[in-house]
Design an enzyme around this catalytic site. Structure first.
Site, PDB file in Angstrom:
ATOM      1  N   SER A   1       1.868   2.787   5.031  1.00 12.48           N
ATOM      2  CA  SER A   1       2.883   3.421   5.879  1.00 12.48           C
ATOM      3  C   SER A   1       3.680   2.458   6.740  1.00 12.48           C
ATOM      4  CB  SER A   1       2.256   4.504   6.771  1.00 12.48           C
ATOM      5  OG  SER A   1       1.658   5.497   5.978  1.00 12.48           O
ATOM      6  N   ALA A  22       0.827  -1.204   0.000  1.00 12.46           N
ATOM      7  CA  ALA A  22       0.000   0.000   0.000  1.00 12.46           C
ATOM      8  C   ALA A  22       0.867   1.263   0.000  1.00 12.46           C
ATOM      9  CB  ALA A  22      -0.928  -0.021   1.200  1.00 12.46           C
ATOM     10  N   HIS A  23       0.210   2.403  -0.008  1.00 13.51           N
ATOM     11  CA  HIS A  23       0.891   3.695  -0.091  1.00 13.51           C
ATOM     12  C   HIS A  23       1.880   3.883   1.067  1.00 13.51           C
ATOM     13  CE1 HIS A  23      -1.512   5.456   3.176  1.00 13.51           C
ATOM     14  NE2 HIS A  23      -2.459   4.664   2.720  1.00 13.51           N
ATOM     15  N   ASN A  24       3.048   4.433   0.737  1.00 13.05           N
ATOM     16  CA  ASN A  24       4.062   4.812   1.725  1.00 13.05           C
ATOM     17  C   ASN A  24       4.693   3.632   2.463  1.00 13.05           C
ATOM     18  OD1 ASN A  24       2.030   7.292   1.603  1.00 13.05           O
ATOM     19  ND2 ASN A  24       4.042   8.081   2.133  1.00 13.05           N
TER      20      ASN A  24
END
Lengths: 346, 346, 346
Positions: free
Chosen positions: A261, A241-243
């Site tokens: 994250s 996922a993102h980051n």
């Protein structure tokens, strides 16, 4: 492709025994080999197969002393395993990754540069202002959005998709259908219960020697970068996922998902179908067994985790062992209760 | 892209303090920002970062009273969060979704209509008799089968695939590699143990404002439609089987799978790697935690579920807590058994 | 497409009752049918719907005795279910699989042969020295690498990707985005903790009548072949690792993953989100329930498995039932402990 035993021996600087004019057209394990195959014997545990193998030729050590007659031709070398690996790599290049040049139609956007020695397959797409290194292979239907940067020697297989601004290091391999840089799954809840998309303007960065499996998806960062560090190996159908950050030389097996994250350390191993919750940190050398679900950060290095929710492997195995005979446990408890009069409520 | 601080201030109708001639070329969080970045301060919890940030400029509230000197230029606006979101949306459009026109070669089948303001990327495919609205973006390698209908302002990213007869509403986003309308997994067992495919002739319908993640798969209905209702947000690598219905503003995280004919209500949240069995109904506002497996319909609204098989969250957490010390439980039971003579069998 | 009731009746060799000039343009279930629909009544359990259906026409048995007046036109045939299935197959062919010929641009490599009656969609890619049978459909963006062989009547949907040397039998269906032949996930650990890729030079072989779901990934063998045997049906987003074998008429539901070198027997059923560890053998007719994790070989045929780790279904259901009231079990244990003085340590 077809070679004679003596041609192969010459490449490997080996000496031959038996009929070196035989033709070989494939590589096989010694216990599965059919006529026409070339095989190898490195581990002497497999020596009995040497005397029964169907292979036309077998690579063996210069030192090997035969204990029975052999029908296969032999190629004697210093290190059979290493010689065979060289042939495997040669074979892979010959069959998969040897093509060069441009097959038309292929799209190359304005301002993009592609280094020497590249392959761009038919229907491959490179957007505007990309910088692509030397010896990069871009297979048919690969999509490389605007302003991507790709290092030397990287291979992008058929239909892999890189959203704009993706950065890929040198000698990476991105398998068919992988998606890098799709929007992070970020939505702001509105008073009426609906969601408004939060613009995702970051990117994905792969360092050198990273491998990405088929149909794996890696979201861009909301801001900044989702980063896969040097040498990390990601299997098929993985979701990052993102980051997210994946550390150096970390291995992530198929169908694992890592939420937004989360930072995975170096030299970690995540087995298949694992899930890692968001905003966590896993220390270096963490190992997570298959189908586990990690809900807490791991600070100590070298921990083995199992279960959903995961805890340390030894305790988890013990708890699972008891779980299997829970009905028996309950029965034993009932026996005791019948033997003990119920106490008064205090 | 590069802008001066004063150019940005003008767009946001803000006032500047400090060096408004500085150039900014990216957006960043205040705690991570480097020179060249524009950041924002909305939540005063982050105010200390204002005095140490590396950002070249920060968007702040008109009311903010500085408590220390600031090196970054300031842009003062009424609502810093909303101003920053405006910039994010502008940035996303500039870098990803701003392209218009047709890149050749692109395929447009007979009888298909595409509205004004569209983008059709190179190697995109639109079949016959499609109706595509205004301002629709169709990225390279997207495949849109015959007779599809697509509403205004929808974005179809690279290599997304819509089987014939798919219907997509307005302002939807379909990420790279997603597949809509593949055959439902329906096979009739034959007397000899083999299977005969049951023809799948339905379609997939997305209402307005739906988002579909990368490499997600949504099967067509056997007959009728698999339906994703208004505003639902589906993450990457999700599987929705034939005849599933997903309610309005429901959120489904990555790698979740929903089996055939199951209806998910409105405003539900399904966390990652969840599985929902077939032919179930989940009431509105049901929440399912990660990796859970739901095997029964949920009739009451607002329930939280956990576990595989899932039951209510509070009971599940308690059972999990005991699970972790099952070996201890068994030891305590053995202690009691040794203290109690085994009763005669009655 | 639009037909009159009498046109359909003629195709089915049926007789009509009621208004046979009505036009029908879709097929629907009797309980969901709207005007313009054709439906059928095979199971008399559904007979009450016949008298209330919105369908314009219904296929019924020649023997059916009406018990109430019917507004729909009737088409009487010998076997309504079989007649309806014929129509479904006809409909599917008309809407999805009826196209023939070549849409340009399509790529066909040197030395490749394609049999009669084929469709090659725009932007489809066939590499060099492929042998493709008769009546094969290759949809847009499909990628078929060098030296692939594909049997008669096989359908390869949009954007499916076959690496070089893939072998596909007759009458197979490969759905959009599926990847066959990506590298097995094999890496040799190096002394410094990094990994060196082990060349993967095998291929993927599908026998006849195999179905592969959308975005499913099947890795090539390290050496030799990953094999999917006759009639096996694989759903969407499934992962099959290098050297896996799937037996005849085995069914594997969505998001299941099978690790390297595991052999699944004939007539097995693996439900959704299941994981099977590597180097195992599952006997014929093994059934694994959803989300289970199988860590051991199964030698006995016909076993039902459940759980993670999986054991036999009946015991697993019992253990799960106790798991749900573990907190109660612990409370009962504590009650007993309070009633029993702690024994001296021996």
């Amino acid at each position: 492709m077809e070679f004679t035993v003596s041609q192969v021996a010459e490449v490997l600087r080996g000496t031959t025994e038996g009929d070196a004019t035989q033709k070989i057209d494939r590589l096989a394990k010694i216990e599965e080999a059919q006529p026409g195959s070339l095989s190898f014997l490195a581990n002497l545990k497999y020596e009995p197969h040497l005397y029964t193998t169907g292979a036309s030729a077998v690579i063996v050590s210069r030192d090997l002393v035969l204990r029975q007659p052999v029908t296969a031709a032999l190629i004697r070398v210093d290190d059979p395993y290493s010689s065979f690996t060289t042939l495997l790599e040669f074979y892979q290049q010959a069959t998969r990754t040897g093509r060069r040049g441009v097959e038309e139609p292929a799209f190359l956007g304005a301002g993009s540069e592609v280094g020497e020695g590249h392959y761009r397959g038919a229907f491959s797409y490179v957007g505007e202002n990309c910088k692509i290194g030397r010896d990069v292979l871009i297979f048919p239907h690969a999509y490389i959005g605007d302003r991507c940067r790709i290092g030397d020697g990287t291979i992008i297989y058929a239909g892999a998709k890189l959203y704009p601004d993706t950065v890929v290091g040198a000698r990476c391999v991105i398998h068919a259908g992988a998606v890098l840089g799709s929007d992070g799954f970020g939505f702001a809840p509105q008073p009426d219960g609906s969601y408004r998309p939060i613009p995702q303007i970051g990117n994905v960065v792969l360092e050198d020697n990273v491998s990405i499996g088929a149909n794996t998806t890696i979201d861009c960062a909301t801001m900044g970068s989702t980063v896969i560090r040097e040498g990390a190996k990601i299997d098929n159908l993985v979701q990052l996922a993102h980051n997210v950050e994946v550390g150096r030389h970390t291995v992530i097996a198929s169908q694992t998902g890592i939420s937004g994250s989360t930072k995975i350390g170096d030299f970690c191993v995540l087995a298949g179908q694992t899930g890692i919750a968001g905003h966590l940190t896993l220390a270096n050398r963490t190992t997570v067994t298959a189908q586990s679900g990690v809900g807490k950060s791991i600070k100590e290095e070298g921990v083995f985790l199992q279960g959903a929710p995961a805890f340390n492997l030894r305790d988890s195995l013990r708890a699972q062992a008891v779980f299997r005979h829970l009905p028996d446990l309950e029965r034993r408890l009932s026996v005791l209760e019948r033997a003990n009069p119920k106490p008064e409520k205090s």
